[in-house]
Motif scaffolding. Sequence first.
Motif, short mmCIF file in Angstrom:
data_model
loop_
_atom_site.label_atom_id
_atom_site.label_comp_id
_atom_site.label_asym_id
_atom_site.label_seq_id
_atom_site.Cartn_x
_atom_site.Cartn_y
_atom_site.Cartn_z
N GLU A 274 0.83 -1.19 0.00
CA GLU A 274 0.00 0.00 0.00
C GLU A 274 0.87 1.24 0.00
N GLY A 275 0.26 2.37 -0.37
CA GLY A 275 1.00 3.62 -0.47
C GLY A 275 1.58 3.78 -1.86
N THR A 276 2.78 4.31 -1.95
CA THR A 276 3.45 4.47 -3.24
C THR A 276 4.08 3.14 -3.61
N VAL A 277 3.61 2.56 -4.70
CA VAL A 277 3.97 1.18 -5.03
C VAL A 277 5.08 1.10 -6.06
N LYS A 278 4.93 1.80 -7.17
CA LYS A 278 5.84 1.62 -8.31
C LYS A 278 5.88 2.90 -9.12
N SER A 279 7.06 3.22 -9.65
CA SER A 279 7.22 4.39 -10.51
C SER A 279 7.46 3.94 -11.95
N PHE A 280 6.72 4.53 -12.88
CA PHE A 280 6.87 4.26 -14.31
C PHE A 280 7.40 5.52 -14.99
N ASP A 281 8.12 5.33 -16.08
CA ASP A 281 8.66 6.46 -16.82
C ASP A 281 8.16 6.41 -18.26
N ILE A 282 7.86 7.58 -18.79
CA ILE A 282 7.43 7.69 -20.17
C ILE A 282 8.02 8.97 -20.76
N ASP A 288 10.73 13.98 -20.07
CA ASP A 288 10.71 12.76 -19.28
C ASP A 288 9.66 12.91 -18.18
N ILE A 289 8.68 12.03 -18.22
CA ILE A 289 7.55 12.10 -17.29
C ILE A 289 7.55 10.85 -16.42
N ALA A 290 7.41 11.03 -15.11
CA ALA A 290 7.35 9.91 -14.17
C ALA A 290 5.92 9.76 -13.67
N ILE A 291 5.48 8.50 -13.54
CA ILE A 291 4.13 8.22 -13.05
C ILE A 291 4.25 7.28 -11.86
N ILE A 323 5.52 16.07 -13.97
CA ILE A 323 5.94 16.74 -15.20
C ILE A 323 6.68 18.01 -14.81
N GLY A 324 7.97 18.04 -15.03
CA GLY A 324 8.76 19.20 -14.60
C GLY A 324 8.73 19.31 -13.08
N GLU A 325 8.32 20.48 -12.61
CA GLU A 325 8.25 20.71 -11.17
C GLU A 325 6.86 20.49 -10.61
N LYS A 326 5.93 20.07 -11.45
CA LYS A 326 4.54 19.97 -11.02
C LYS A 326 4.08 18.51 -10.93
N ASP A 327 3.15 18.27 -10.01
CA ASP A 327 2.55 16.95 -9.83
C ASP A 327 1.05 17.04 -10.07
N LYS A 413 -4.67 12.27 -21.32
CA LYS A 413 -4.59 13.15 -20.16
C LYS A 413 -3.14 13.60 -19.93
N ILE A 414 -2.19 12.67 -20.08
CA ILE A 414 -0.77 13.02 -19.92
C ILE A 414 -0.33 14.02 -20.98
N VAL A 415 -0.78 13.81 -22.21
CA VAL A 415 -0.45 14.74 -23.30
C VAL A 415 -0.98 16.13 -22.98
N ASP A 416 -2.22 16.23 -22.52
CA ASP A 416 -2.83 17.54 -22.20
C ASP A 416 -2.08 18.21 -21.06
N LEU A 417 -1.68 17.43 -20.05
CA LEU A 417 -0.94 18.00 -18.93
C LEU A 417 0.45 18.46 -19.37
N SER A 418 1.06 17.69 -20.27
CA SER A 418 2.39 18.05 -20.78
C SER A 418 2.33 19.35 -21.55
N ASP A 419 1.23 19.58 -22.27
CA ASP A 419 1.10 20.81 -23.06
C ASP A 419 1.05 22.06 -22.16
N LEU A 420 0.68 21.87 -20.91
CA LEU A 420 0.62 23.00 -19.98
C LEU A 420 1.99 23.38 -19.44
N ASN A 421 2.96 22.52 -19.62
CA ASN A 421 4.28 22.75 -19.02
C ASN A 421 5.31 23.03 -20.11
#
Length: 421
Positions: A274-282, A288-291, A323-327, A413-421
């Motif tokens: 439980e909690g933070t389980v796994k980090s993915f990169d794309i 470079d975006i981490a999920i 994404i960058g400095e934002k979550d 959703k990731i693409v739209d968020l990336s466009d904001l940064n």
Amino acid sequence: MIGDLSKYSQQLIYESKSPLFQSFEINDIDDKIGYEEFMLLEYLFKDENLPSTIEYLSRNLYSALTDTVEEVPTSFASNLNPNDLIDVFSNSENLEKTTDTGSIWYKQTNGYVPLRINETKYIDDIDVPENRFYKNFLESVESLINQMLKKSPQGYISDQLLIYKETISSYLAQRYFKDIGMMEYVPLNSQLLQKKEGYRDILQYYLMFELGFRINWNEITDEFNGNEKKLFELYECWAYFELVEILKELCGSAIDFDDIFKASADKMTISLKEGTVKSFDISLEGKDIAIDLLYNKIFAKNKTDYMSYSVELRPDYSLNIHIGEKDYLIHFDAKYKLNIDDESFKNQDIVKMHAYKDAIIGTVGAYVLYPGEKNKIYYENRDEKLESVGAFPLRPGDNLHNRKKISEFIYKKIVDLSDLN
């Protein structure tokens, strides 16, 4: 759903990177509780599972080239090897003096020729360990069904078991099984069994019955209680693994079982982390975006991160997208309904998604996962890009189609968020 969960369970033992990887022995597949074994049988006899595998193997049964030695008159021999010739001349009683001086044997054998000779012949043989394993599995399933029929009351279960009994009997009646002997050992190290189409499916089914719920998986075994099961708990676990598969495919990442499971010190009990389980990169347009995948993460007012500005909230699954400095946070909740008359989501479930979106700091979306058919997204703004709540169908047996839609939505959703940064 039971079949999918048991596949994850049996892989916990069979995968070398699993926290529970160990040596094990195979026992009879009848040491199970009644409801679990019936659910696994229902999964096994779905058209795309065992029936499809049997049809394929009937046309592509593996055979090995084996040699046999047969004594024949010398004049009939057509295939001799050096060992056969050595055997011939090591037995003087099998030699005869010839008067045919023109014989090819005459000069080489001092005038003696063999009366009979051992000839080595090669044949295709289907009586190999892998086929014995295949036959043994079907016989074990037939035995299991017979045992269940003895204790099953009249009704749906007994009717289905009779259908399964007739089906498995028809499989075993196929002619080629008469040429396949009894299994002497389980060939788990066979590359053929692990990799060849059809045979690897039989191995998977076998391990599913053998090992599926033998280990003490807290989230699963706690829910089995005779014929009554908390299906919503099982659905929550199943939907979690579906989300894991979506992220694996979306990010091209591998998952080790110790990423999502934790084992007790004696490795006899496991539970989901439980909690933070796994980090993915794309990587997206040079960024470079981490999920981070979060499971049952608590969001509370007194936290410095993962905050709720009001009451404590605990979504089933969350994605924290860096994404960058934002979550940015996206939440999902699994909602299993026993009775969905219109095959749609419930309004109260959407209300819960609004609570996540409005109270948890940094949230851009919250969505219901449920075993229905209709999907709906409610956007906060007219541009239909970012903030939204909604529901996605995710049904066992139809999960690949639903999984694709959810994956496409997360990517957008990731693409739209990336466009904001």
